[in-house]
Design a protein around this motif. Structure first.
Motif, PDB file in Angstrom:
ATOM      1  N   CYS A   1      26.770  59.354  21.458  1.00 31.59           N
ATOM      2  CA  CYS A   1      27.830  58.574  21.190  1.00 31.59           C
ATOM      3  C   CYS A   1      27.673  58.173  19.719  1.00 31.59           C
ATOM      4  O   CYS A   1      26.553  57.626  19.397  1.00 31.59           O
ATOM      5  CB  CYS A   1      28.073  57.495  22.032  1.00 31.59           C
ATOM      6  N   LYS A   2      28.731  58.096  18.912  1.00 31.71           N
ATOM      7  CA  LYS A   2      28.708  57.512  17.643  1.00 31.71           C
ATOM      8  C   LYS A   2      30.082  56.735  17.539  1.00 31.71           C
ATOM      9  O   LYS A   2      31.135  57.058  18.115  1.00 31.71           O
ATOM     10  CB  LYS A   2      28.440  58.393  16.627  1.00 31.71           C
TER      11      LYS A   2
ATOM     12  N   SER B   1      37.196  45.592  17.144  1.00 32.42           N
ATOM     13  CA  SER B   1      37.614  46.871  17.088  1.00 32.42           C
ATOM     14  C   SER B   1      36.593  48.073  17.362  1.00 32.42           C
ATOM     15  O   SER B   1      35.407  47.659  17.197  1.00 32.42           O
ATOM     16  CB  SER B   1      38.073  47.366  15.485  1.00 32.42           C
ATOM     17  N   LEU B   2      37.241  49.301  17.619  1.00 36.05           N
ATOM     18  CA  LEU B   2      36.415  50.480  17.740  1.00 36.05           C
ATOM     19  C   LEU B   2      36.991  51.522  17.092  1.00 36.05           C
ATOM     20  O   LEU B   2      38.124  51.781  17.411  1.00 36.05           O
ATOM     21  CB  LEU B   2      36.153  50.817  19.475  1.00 36.05           C
ATOM     22  N   ASP B   3      36.442  52.326  16.208  1.00 33.04           N
ATOM     23  CA  ASP B   3      36.897  53.214  15.375  1.00 33.04           C
ATOM     24  C   ASP B   3      36.127  54.590  15.560  1.00 33.04           C
ATOM     25  O   ASP B   3      34.802  54.190  15.486  1.00 33.04           O
ATOM     26  CB  ASP B   3      37.425  52.742  13.961  1.00 33.04           C
ATOM     27  N   LYS B   4      36.796  55.445  15.432  1.00 32.87           N
ATOM     28  CA  LYS B   4      35.871  56.958  15.137  1.00 32.87           C
ATOM     29  C   LYS B   4      35.052  57.072  16.183  1.00 32.87           C
ATOM     30  O   LYS B   4      33.834  57.504  15.825  1.00 32.87           O
ATOM     31  CB  LYS B   4      35.622  57.031  13.733  1.00 32.87           C
ATOM     32  N   VAL B   5      35.348  56.777  17.386  1.00 38.40           N
ATOM     33  CA  VAL B   5      34.338  56.752  18.242  1.00 38.40           C
ATOM     34  C   VAL B   5      34.345  58.423  18.727  1.00 38.40           C
ATOM     35  O   VAL B   5      35.217  59.155  19.001  1.00 38.40           O
ATOM     36  CB  VAL B   5      34.686  56.085  19.905  1.00 38.40           C
ATOM     37  N   ARG B   6      33.179  58.859  18.987  1.00 34.01           N
ATOM     38  CA  ARG B   6      32.952  60.201  19.538  1.00 34.01           C
ATOM     39  C   ARG B   6      31.809  60.251  20.292  1.00 34.01           C
ATOM     40  O   ARG B   6      30.833  59.805  20.310  1.00 34.01           O
ATOM     41  CB  ARG B   6      32.558  61.037  18.235  1.00 34.01           C
ATOM     42  N   PHE B   7      32.213  61.184  21.518  1.00 39.18           N
ATOM     43  CA  PHE B   7      31.187  61.444  22.632  1.00 39.18           C
ATOM     44  C   PHE B   7      30.942  62.917  22.491  1.00 39.18           C
ATOM     45  O   PHE B   7      31.535  64.080  22.652  1.00 39.18           O
ATOM     46  CB  PHE B   7      31.899  61.194  23.940  1.00 39.18           C
ATOM     47  N   LYS B   8      29.494  62.998  22.131  1.00 39.34           N
ATOM     48  CA  LYS B   8      29.100  64.514  21.944  1.00 39.34           C
ATOM     49  C   LYS B   8      28.292  65.150  23.012  1.00 39.34           C
ATOM     50  O   LYS B   8      28.203  66.353  23.349  1.00 39.34           O
ATOM     51  CB  LYS B   8      28.326  64.390  20.819  1.00 39.34           C
ATOM     52  N   HIS B   9      27.862  64.374  23.836  1.00 35.52           N
ATOM     53  CA  HIS B   9      26.944  64.696  25.060  1.00 35.52           C
ATOM     54  C   HIS B   9      26.655  63.960  25.952  1.00 35.52           C
ATOM     55  O   HIS B   9      26.589  62.749  25.638  1.00 35.52           O
ATOM     56  CB  HIS B   9      25.411  64.918  24.404  1.00 35.52           C
ATOM     57  N   PRO B  10      26.704  64.258  27.402  1.00 40.44           N
ATOM     58  CA  PRO B  10      26.644  63.309  28.424  1.00 40.44           C
ATOM     59  C   PRO B  10      25.232  62.352  28.530  1.00 40.44           C
ATOM     60  O   PRO B  10      24.432  62.979  28.175  1.00 40.44           O
ATOM     61  CB  PRO B  10      26.936  63.965  29.584  1.00 40.44           C
ATOM     62  N   VAL B  11      25.641  61.045  28.865  1.00 39.66           N
ATOM     63  CA  VAL B  11      24.131  60.543  29.440  1.00 39.66           C
ATOM     64  C   VAL B  11      24.078  60.242  30.725  1.00 39.66           C
ATOM     65  O   VAL B  11      25.070  60.197  31.544  1.00 39.66           O
ATOM     66  CB  VAL B  11      24.300  59.000  28.406  1.00 39.66           C
ATOM     67  N   VAL B  12      23.000  60.858  31.255  1.00 42.39           N
ATOM     68  CA  VAL B  12      22.736  60.973  33.195  1.00 42.39           C
ATOM     69  C   VAL B  12      21.423  60.072  33.235  1.00 42.39           C
ATOM     70  O   VAL B  12      20.617  59.832  32.433  1.00 42.39           O
ATOM     71  CB  VAL B  12      22.695  62.354  33.216  1.00 42.39           C
ATOM     72  N   PRO B  13      21.303  59.877  34.542  1.00 41.04           N
ATOM     73  CA  PRO B  13      20.318  59.267  34.955  1.00 41.04           C
ATOM     74  C   PRO B  13      18.873  60.136  34.471  1.00 41.04           C
ATOM     75  O   PRO B  13      19.148  61.149  34.693  1.00 41.04           O
ATOM     76  CB  PRO B  13      20.237  58.989  36.560  1.00 41.04           C
ATOM     77  N   GLY B  14      18.033  59.179  34.264  1.00 42.33           N
ATOM     78  CA  GLY B  14      16.755  59.862  33.857  1.00 42.33           C
ATOM     79  C   GLY B  14      16.487  60.108  32.212  1.00 42.33           C
ATOM     80  O   GLY B  14      15.271  60.126  31.431  1.00 42.33           O
TER      81      GLY B  14
ATOM     82  N   VAL C   1      26.917  58.299  32.756  1.00 46.01           N
ATOM     83  CA  VAL C   1      27.231  56.851  32.167  1.00 46.01           C
ATOM     84  C   VAL C   1      28.583  56.804  31.606  1.00 46.01           C
ATOM     85  O   VAL C   1      28.962  57.862  30.522  1.00 46.01           O
ATOM     86  CB  VAL C   1      26.304  56.595  31.018  1.00 46.01           C
ATOM     87  N   PRO C   2      29.490  56.158  31.643  1.00 41.05           N
ATOM     88  CA  PRO C   2      30.964  56.184  31.100  1.00 41.05           C
ATOM     89  C   PRO C   2      30.746  55.829  29.665  1.00 41.05           C
ATOM     90  O   PRO C   2      29.858  55.101  29.275  1.00 41.05           O
ATOM     91  CB  PRO C   2      31.551  54.892  31.826  1.00 41.05           C
ATOM     92  N   GLY C   3      31.554  56.439  28.725  1.00 37.90           N
ATOM     93  CA  GLY C   3      31.963  56.194  27.655  1.00 37.90           C
ATOM     94  C   GLY C   3      32.006  54.813  27.170  1.00 37.90           C
ATOM     95  O   GLY C   3      31.455  54.230  26.243  1.00 37.90           O
TER      96      GLY C   3
END
Length: 147
Positions: free
Chosen positions: A132-133, A88-101, A56-58
């Motif tokens: 994501c946060k 606005s979007l601020d302090k966006v962090r991606f920590k772990h991928p989201v995948v089908p299922g 899933v794209p960020g």
């Protein structure tokens, strides 16, 4: 709220309606929106992202959070008849991928308001792991007005 109830509140429709269900609950710092979305793998945004390794794209994860935040606007008198536009979007962090299922569970809260602007923070998790946060803001634009 189920999907039909969400449609009465949100301006989004398939394929961009990115909540299966949501509810407002009282959190330690005030009202929180708790939303869920099950990722099946049939969504348009994983079809080519990435072939053989769908993720899933960020930007879609951020949109999930934004839609979940909008659940908190149900009783906001300024939001009645208005369209919430991201400002606005601020302090966006991606920590772990989201995948089908995966089932994405989101928690969002409004942190402050100023006129037609709403400021919020949100977090998306899968199986308890933060994916994501972000901090975000919205402008509530009355119908017929441009952002």
């Amino acid at each position: 709220m189920n999907k039909e109830e969400l449609k009465a509140l949100l301006p989004h429709r398939e394929p961009m309606l990115l909540l299966d269900e949501a509810e407002v609950v009282q959190g330690p710092d005030g009202p929180e929106a708790h939303g869920r979305l099950a990722i099946t793998g049939k969504e348009f945004f994983v079809q080519g992202h990435f072939p053989g390794n769908p993720v899933v794209p960020g930007v879609i994860q951020c949109e999930m959070l934004a839609q979940n935040c909008c659940v908190l606007l149900a009783d906001d008198p300024i939001a009645k008849g208005a369209t919430p536009y991201y400002t606005s979007l601020d302090k966006v962090r991606f920590k772990h991928p989201v995948v089908p299922g995966d089932t994405v569970e989101m928690v969002c809260r409004i942190t402050r308001t100023k006129g037609p602007f709403r400021f919020a923070e949100g977090e998306a998790r899968v199986n308890g792991k933060v994916c994501c946060k972000a901090e975000m803001s919205f402008a509530l634009m009355p119908a017929g007005k441009e952002a």
